[in-house]
Design a protein around this motif. Structure first.
Motif, PDB file in Angstrom:
ATOM      1  N   UNK A  21       6.165   5.835   1.899  1.00 33.01           N
ATOM      2  CA  UNK A  21       5.939   4.878   2.986  1.00 33.01           C
ATOM      3  C   UNK A  21       5.779   3.460   2.435  1.00 33.01           C
ATOM      4  N   UNK A  44       3.503   2.140   8.011  1.00 32.94           N
ATOM      5  CA  UNK A  44       2.468   2.261   9.045  1.00 32.94           C
ATOM      6  C   UNK A  44       1.821   0.896   9.284  1.00 32.94           C
ATOM      7  N   UNK A  89       0.858  -1.178   0.000  1.00 29.31           N
ATOM      8  CA  UNK A  89       0.000   0.000   0.000  1.00 29.31           C
ATOM      9  C   UNK A  89       0.893   1.227   0.000  1.00 29.31           C
ATOM     10  N   UNK A  90       0.287   2.401  -0.022  1.00 33.30           N
ATOM     11  CA  UNK A  90       1.106   3.610   0.049  1.00 33.30           C
ATOM     12  C   UNK A  90       1.493   3.909   1.490  1.00 33.30           C
ATOM     13  N   UNK A  91       1.245   2.975   2.419  1.00 31.82           N
ATOM     14  CA  UNK A  91       1.604   3.201   3.826  1.00 31.82           C
ATOM     15  C   UNK A  91       2.093   1.906   4.484  1.00 31.82           C
TER      16      UNK A  91
END
Lengths: 315, 187
Positions: free
Chosen positions: A163, A106, A101-103
């Motif tokens: 990220x 996190x 994912x783009x994170x």
């Protein structure tokens, strides 16, 4: 935009297998360094101690306590290994990961933060004093390690400008490993990993002075689940550190996967070699050090990374 | 279609576990039902491709609930919270407030004329969130951050029963503070 997710249905299983293998390797290294009881008096066999202990736990009869909170205990027992496997989902292999994912950074952080709930429930579930005290110790320890760990992870994201785990590895191509500019974040990341797996110097939540703390009342398969979860989490954290700070597959001559494996082993050796030489740190002492020394140090570290980004140092 | 069904299921889980908070009879179960509700909400955000916001919700709510469990069990009547107890107070009043808020929000969601998306979805929704928060609203964020920090410091200063005179003596001339719990640094 290049594809960064493994689309094969077998990829998830394969990465889960890799994660369990990472946990096993870490547990074996740990047994070697710790000087675990050697089967048949042959020190070489120390490495198989975790397997023997696991097999014994499989055969062991499960103990239960008076009036446990069965539902919450079950949630805790299942959550620990599941979270460990979930944290492996964002491990980058060859420019791809199971979940991308783009994170991703996190994602790892969230998987590890959910341990706050899982370990507290593990202590709450049996309705017994020692596990509950251990659970509160873990939360106290969490208050100490979580923020420095988050800043260490943020520093990686700042340096990579993304990220996404695969972007982090790509940003370190050709020897521009983040370790060179982010040594503090690297050390704090490993400290945090040892602390969230309550292992080594941070094993106070399951300490011998508490008759085993959160692990005091879990036995048999239940205990195996928790111990496997801890080992896999720590093993995956070592591989994650190799990817985020040591460039993952980046390296000359040898093929990428070999470099990745070598770096992961090196991080594990560092973790176990140093971690097993430290005495147990009491959570309230660690909290003082974490907030007064580690937190400012990691903020400074992320500031250094930010200035380097502005100066165009990375890429 | 599948996405909508998953979203609906996650919404259902969030509401049901939210209701469970007031049904169960133990502080631990109430806390972790609430966490389950938040986790379902975070997962719903993940389904909507808002990875950062979803993961952040999961991360923050987990830590928040764990800390809340500490305080709830610390401050309530029966020690350690092992005795079953009711989770509701002022039943009528809170039911009215809850129902009113639910109706208001639901009516708002369904009657608002939501704008259509002007362009294609962004490659990196996380970067877009960052630009939205840290671009035009930077000053607001800085101010809010300082106000939050001041609130926390003031809250701790008001709540603690030991001031600097207890720690450093009546003339504030003690070299090392006299604390009941010693820290890990040599001071």
């Amino acid at each position: 935009m290049t594809e960064t997710t493994w689309t094969s249905p077998w990829a998830g299983l394969a990465v889960a297998g890799v994660a369990v293998l990472l946990g096993l390797v870490l547990a074996s290294l740990d047994a070697l360094v710790r000087g675990a009881p050697a089967p048949g008096g042959r020190p070489v066999l120390r490495a198989v101690t975790p397997l023997r202990a696991g097999a014994r736990l499989l055969l062991e009869r499960r103990r239960t306590t008076l009036a446990p909170d069965r539902l919450l205990r079950t949630v805790a027992l299942v959550a620990t290994p599941v979270l460990a496997l979930l944290s492996a989902a964002v491990l980058p292999f060859g420019g791809r990961s199971v979940v991308s994912t783009s994170a991703d950074l996190v994602w790892f952080n969230a998987a590890e933060a959910l341990l706050w709930a899982a370990v507290w429930l593990l202590g709450w579930g049996p309705n017994a004093v020692h596990p509950l005290v251990g659970a509160y110790r873990f939360l106290a320890q969490g208050l100490a390690y979580e923020l420095p760990l988050m800043f260490a992870i943020i520093t990686v994201g700042v340096g990579a400008g993304s990220l996404r785990a695969t972007d982090v590895v790509a940003a370190q191509a050709d020897g521009n490993w983040f370790l060179w500019t982010m040594p503090v974040a690297f050390v704090v990341f490993l400290l945090g990993a040892a602390a969230f797996a309550f292992w080594g110097p941070f094993r106070a939540p399951a300490g011998a002075d508490l008759a085993g703390g959160v692990l005091a009342e879990v036995s048999g398969v239940d205990r195996l689940l928790v111990q496997v979860g801890r080992a896999v989490f720590l093993g995956v954290a070592a591989a994650t550190a190799a990817a985020w700070f040591l460039g993952g597959q980046d390296g000359p001559v040898l093929p990428g996967p070999v470099w990745y494996a070598l770096k992961t082993l090196a991080v594990m050796a560092l973790l176990v070699g140093v971690g097993r030489r430290w005495p147990v740190v009491r959570p309230e002492r660690f909290a003082d050090v974490a907030w007064v020394v580690l937190l400012p140090a990691t903020i400074l570290q992320s500031a250094v990374a930010a200035v380097l980004v502005l100066g165009g140092f990375y890429r | 279609m599948t996405e909508l069904l998953v979203l609906a299921a996650l919404g259902g889980v969030a509401v049901c576990t939210g209701v469970l908070v007031f049904v169960v009879d133990s502080m631990a179960r109430a806390t972790f039902s609430l966490l389950a509700s938040f986790l379902a909400t975070g997962a719903a955000l993940l389904v909507m491709d808002l990875a950062y916001l979803g993961l952040l919700t999961i991360l923050m709510m987990t830590i928040e609930m764990a800390i809340m469990a500490v305080f709830m069990i610390m401050l309530m009547m029966n020690p350690a919270g092992l005795v079953p107890m009711t989770m509701v107070h002022n039943t009528t009043g809170s039911a009215v407030v809850g129902a009113a808020a639910f109706v208001l929000l639901t009516v708002g969601v369904w009657t608002t004329d939501w704008p259509d998306r002007p362009g294609p979805p962004p490659d990196d929704a996380t970067a877009q969130v960052g630009e939205a928060v840290m671009g035009d609203y930077m000053l607001v964020m800085i101010l809010v951050g300082v106000v939050l920090l001041a609130t926390m410091v003031a809250g701790i200063a008001l709540a603690t029963h030991r001031g600097r005179y207890d720690r450093f003596g009546p003339d504030l001339d003690r070299r090392a503070p006299d604390d009941p719990v010693r820290g890990g640094l040599p001071r």
